[in-house]
Design a protein around this motif. Structure first.
Motif, PDB file in Angstrom:
ATOM      1  N   ILE A  61      79.003  68.601  39.568  1.00 40.47           N
ATOM      2  CA  ILE A  61      79.228  67.838  40.790  1.00 40.47           C
ATOM      3  C   ILE A  61      78.647  66.438  40.609  1.00 40.47           C
ATOM      4  O   ILE A  61      77.532  66.277  40.131  1.00 40.47           O
ATOM      5  CB  ILE A  61      78.562  68.536  41.998  1.00 40.47           C
ATOM      6  N   ASP A  62      79.412  65.420  41.001  1.00 44.63           N
ATOM      7  CA  ASP A  62      78.886  64.059  40.883  1.00 44.63           C
ATOM      8  C   ASP A  62      77.851  63.794  41.979  1.00 44.63           C
ATOM      9  O   ASP A  62      77.692  64.571  42.916  1.00 44.63           O
ATOM     10  CB  ASP A  62      80.023  63.035  40.932  1.00 44.63           C
ATOM     11  N   ASN A  63      77.136  62.699  41.851  1.00 39.23           N
ATOM     12  CA  ASN A  63      76.031  62.381  42.769  1.00 39.23           C
ATOM     13  C   ASN A  63      76.493  62.217  44.215  1.00 39.23           C
ATOM     14  O   ASN A  63      75.780  62.614  45.134  1.00 39.23           O
ATOM     15  CB  ASN A  63      75.306  61.115  42.306  1.00 39.23           C
ATOM     16  N   ALA A  64      77.660  61.634  44.433  1.00 30.20           N
ATOM     17  CA  ALA A  64      78.138  61.413  45.799  1.00 30.20           C
ATOM     18  C   ALA A  64      78.364  62.743  46.523  1.00 30.20           C
ATOM     19  O   ALA A  64      77.977  62.906  47.689  1.00 30.20           O
ATOM     20  CB  ALA A  64      79.426  60.594  45.776  1.00 30.20           C
ATOM     21  N   ALA A  65      78.961  63.702  45.850  1.00 25.39           N
ATOM     22  CA  ALA A  65      79.205  65.001  46.473  1.00 25.39           C
ATOM     23  C   ALA A  65      77.894  65.726  46.740  1.00 25.39           C
ATOM     24  O   ALA A  65      77.742  66.380  47.777  1.00 25.39           O
ATOM     25  CB  ALA A  65      80.108  65.843  45.577  1.00 25.39           C
ATOM     26  N   LEU A  66      76.937  65.604  45.836  1.00 20.68           N
ATOM     27  CA  LEU A  66      75.640  66.240  46.024  1.00 20.68           C
ATOM     28  C   LEU A  66      74.897  65.638  47.211  1.00 20.68           C
ATOM     29  O   LEU A  66      74.372  66.359  48.063  1.00 20.68           O
ATOM     30  CB  LEU A  66      74.793  66.110  44.754  1.00 20.68           C
ATOM     31  N   ILE A  67      74.899  64.311  47.308  1.00 16.88           N
ATOM     32  CA  ILE A  67      74.233  63.633  48.428  1.00 16.88           C
ATOM     33  C   ILE A  67      74.914  64.002  49.745  1.00 16.88           C
ATOM     34  O   ILE A  67      74.251  64.264  50.755  1.00 16.88           O
ATOM     35  CB  ILE A  67      74.215  62.107  48.202  1.00 16.88           C
ATOM     36  N   SER A  69      76.593  66.760  50.457  1.00 17.52           N
ATOM     37  CA  SER A  69      76.316  68.150  50.834  1.00 17.52           C
ATOM     38  C   SER A  69      74.883  68.318  51.329  1.00 17.52           C
ATOM     39  O   SER A  69      74.636  69.065  52.287  1.00 17.52           O
ATOM     40  CB  SER A  69      76.600  69.092  49.669  1.00 17.52           C
ATOM     41  N   VAL A  70      73.927  67.625  50.726  1.00 23.94           N
ATOM     42  CA  VAL A  70      72.536  67.692  51.197  1.00 23.94           C
ATOM     43  C   VAL A  70      72.418  67.072  52.582  1.00 23.94           C
ATOM     44  O   VAL A  70      71.774  67.639  53.476  1.00 23.94           O
ATOM     45  CB  VAL A  70      71.576  67.011  50.192  1.00 23.94           C
ATOM     46  N   ALA A  71      73.042  65.918  52.784  1.00 25.17           N
ATOM     47  CA  ALA A  71      72.985  65.258  54.086  1.00 25.17           C
ATOM     48  C   ALA A  71      73.636  66.122  55.165  1.00 25.17           C
ATOM     49  O   ALA A  71      73.104  66.248  56.275  1.00 25.17           O
ATOM     50  CB  ALA A  71      73.677  63.898  54.015  1.00 25.17           C
ATOM     51  N   THR A  72      74.754  66.734  54.855  1.00 26.41           N
ATOM     52  CA  THR A  72      75.428  67.608  55.810  1.00 26.41           C
ATOM     53  C   THR A  72      74.548  68.807  56.166  1.00 26.41           C
ATOM     54  O   THR A  72      74.447  69.194  57.334  1.00 26.41           O
ATOM     55  CB  THR A  72      76.769  68.098  55.234  1.00 26.41           C
ATOM     56  N   SER A  73      73.884  69.367  55.173  1.00 31.49           N
ATOM     57  CA  SER A  73      72.991  70.499  55.426  1.00 31.49           C
ATOM     58  C   SER A  73      71.818  70.108  56.314  1.00 31.49           C
ATOM     59  O   SER A  73      71.453  70.838  57.242  1.00 31.49           O
ATOM     60  CB  SER A  73      72.459  71.054  54.105  1.00 31.49           C
TER      61      SER A  73
END
Length: 82
Positions: A61-67, A69-73
């Motif tokens: 997963i690239d950094n944008a998708a990781l950020i 998903s963390v922000a959404t959580s």
């Protein structure tokens, strides 16, 4: 307060015994060049590395998708808490 000190001390001692026992067994298996050591007919000690989910879950997963998903959580948890 005494109860909290007892709990922390118990956790620390348990963690220390766990780590020392793993080091001793790993060192023994490495020195003897053993990959598998049978203890009982139903229990073997294997020399293996477990990279686990924490090391491989987000590897593709690239950094944008990781950020995202963390922000959404985090936002979801805040909304649930409110």
């Amino acid at each position: 307060m005494k109860n909290m000190i007892f709990v922390i001390l118990t956790i620390f001692i348990t963690f220390a015994i766990d780590q020392v026992s793993k080091y001793i067994v790993f060192d023994f298996l490495t020195q003897k060049n053993i990959l598998e050591m049978p203890i009982f007919p139903f229990f073997n000690i294997l020399k293996a590395w477990n990279t686990g989910v924490s090391f491989s879950l987000f590897k593709n997963i690239d950094n944008a998708a990781l950020i995202l998903s963390v922000a959404t959580s985090i936002i979801t948890l805040i909304l649930i808490y409110m």
